[in-house]
Design an enzyme around this catalytic site. Structure first.
Site, PDB file in Angstrom:
ATOM      1  N   SER A  45      19.148  -6.638 -19.270  1.00 50.33           N
ATOM      2  CA  SER A  45      20.597  -6.442 -19.341  1.00 50.33           C
ATOM      3  C   SER A  45      20.973  -5.872 -20.710  1.00 50.33           C
ATOM      4  CB  SER A  45      21.334  -7.764 -19.128  1.00 50.33           C
ATOM      5  OG  SER A  45      21.122  -8.252 -17.824  1.00 50.33           O
ATOM      6  N   CYS A  52      28.067  -5.545 -18.802  1.00 49.08           N
ATOM      7  CA  CYS A  52      26.668  -5.918 -18.621  1.00 49.08           C
ATOM      8  C   CYS A  52      26.060  -5.054 -17.522  1.00 49.08           C
ATOM      9  CB  CYS A  52      26.558  -7.398 -18.249  1.00 49.08           C
ATOM     10  SG  CYS A  52      24.864  -7.954 -17.966  1.00 49.08           S
ATOM     11  N   THR A  54      22.238  -3.141 -15.889  1.00 53.77           N
ATOM     12  CA  THR A  54      20.787  -3.298 -15.769  1.00 53.77           C
ATOM     13  C   THR A  54      20.069  -1.995 -16.102  1.00 53.77           C
ATOM     14  OG1 THR A  54      21.066  -4.972 -14.051  1.00 53.77           O
ATOM     15  CG2 THR A  54      18.912  -3.913 -14.195  1.00 53.77           C
ATOM     16  N   THR A 174      39.186 -11.429 -33.091  1.00 52.89           N
ATOM     17  CA  THR A 174      40.161 -12.514 -33.142  1.00 52.89           C
ATOM     18  C   THR A 174      41.561 -11.963 -32.913  1.00 52.89           C
ATOM     19  OG1 THR A 174      38.793 -13.735 -34.714  1.00 52.89           O
ATOM     20  CG2 THR A 174      41.114 -14.375 -34.555  1.00 52.89           C
TER      21      THR A 174
END
Length: 259
Positions: A45, A52, A54, A174
């Site tokens: 991955s 994400c 492959t 953040t």
């Protein structure tokens, strides 16, 4: 699972909407001398702009590229497949040849968690509504865009809180400010981050992949299940609400008594 700390910036070599499998594939070229694929195997991955994906092909050998001095360099590359659902929920389908993308390998058990838990499962996309300089830092303001599976484009806002985590194009950041009424949030990039992620290259109106903090979604589901399963008469939730109402009524009556 990822940390949201970008390891490297790659370049789109090809986005093929009609590859040999009948689907869409994306080929990413890495800088000459990159070590990103040194221990990679097929099926690994890799996070690309927070998604994400492959690895379906790896080339950690040479791709001929001419350097400034005319020398031939080592340029590793890899290929991933992109599912239709991923194309609907992310901005990967908008990538063009030469576009820069954030890259991060899946986290290892012995990795220091310097960012936050990032799954690589994008929740929505957003657009950049403003970019403002603050000293040598940059403040980016974002507004959510509608997704194909939800008519409510602002649904993602309920998971965005002041000083909470958010992954933008895979970068752990953040939240510095939130406005739930006008439906926007802000983050700030220091100089170091500006040099390490693709967000700093983007302009007002560009789109960004958004993944909210998964812990917020788990907390919401757990609380909803508790309240729905304990909402009958005499249940803990009902008792709690009745107690709050009684206290409010008592305070109101007390305020009306002559002093």
């Amino acid at each position: 699972m990822f940390t949201g700390l970008i390891e490297e910036i790659g370049t789109v070599a090809e986005l093929d909407p009609h590859d040999s499998t009948g689907g869409t594939s994306l080929t990413i070229a890495l800088p000459a001398g990159s070590k990103l694929l040194d221990d990679a195997i097929l099926g690994d991955s890799i996070g690309i702009n927070g998604v994400c994906l492959t690895a379906t092909a790896l080339s950690n050998t040479k791709t001929e590229t001419g350097g400034e001095d005319g020398e031939q360099g080592q340029q590793p590359s890899f290929k991933v497949g992109i599912a239709p659902e991923t194309l609907r929920l992310t901005n990967l389908g908008q990538l063009t040849r030469g576009a820069r993308v954030n890259l991060e390998r899946a986290v290892r058990a012995d990795t220091r968690m310097g960012g936050h838990f990032v799954q690589g499962h994008v929740d929505a996309t957003c657009s950049i509504s403003s970019i403002t300089a603050d000293g040598n830092a940059l403040t980016f303001r974002f507004q959510p865009l509608a997704t194909t599976d939800s008519a409510d484009k602002t649904a993602v806002m309920r998971y965005i809180v002041h000083k909470g985590f958010i992954a933008l194009d895979g970068t752990s950041l953040t939240i510095t400010k939130v406005n739930d009424v006008e439906r926007w949030w802000e983050v700030m990039l220091i100089v170091y981050t500006q040099e390490k992620v693709v967000l700093a290259d983007k302009k007002v109106g560009d789109t960004v992949n958004v993944e909210v903090d998964v812990l917020a979604k788990y907390a919401e589901k757990s609380l909803r299940g508790y309240l729905e399963g304990a909402s009958g008469e005499g249940s803990p939730a009902a008792t709690l609400i009745e107690g709050v109402v009684r206290d409010m009524v008592a305070q109101a009556k007390s305020a009306l008594l002559p002093r």
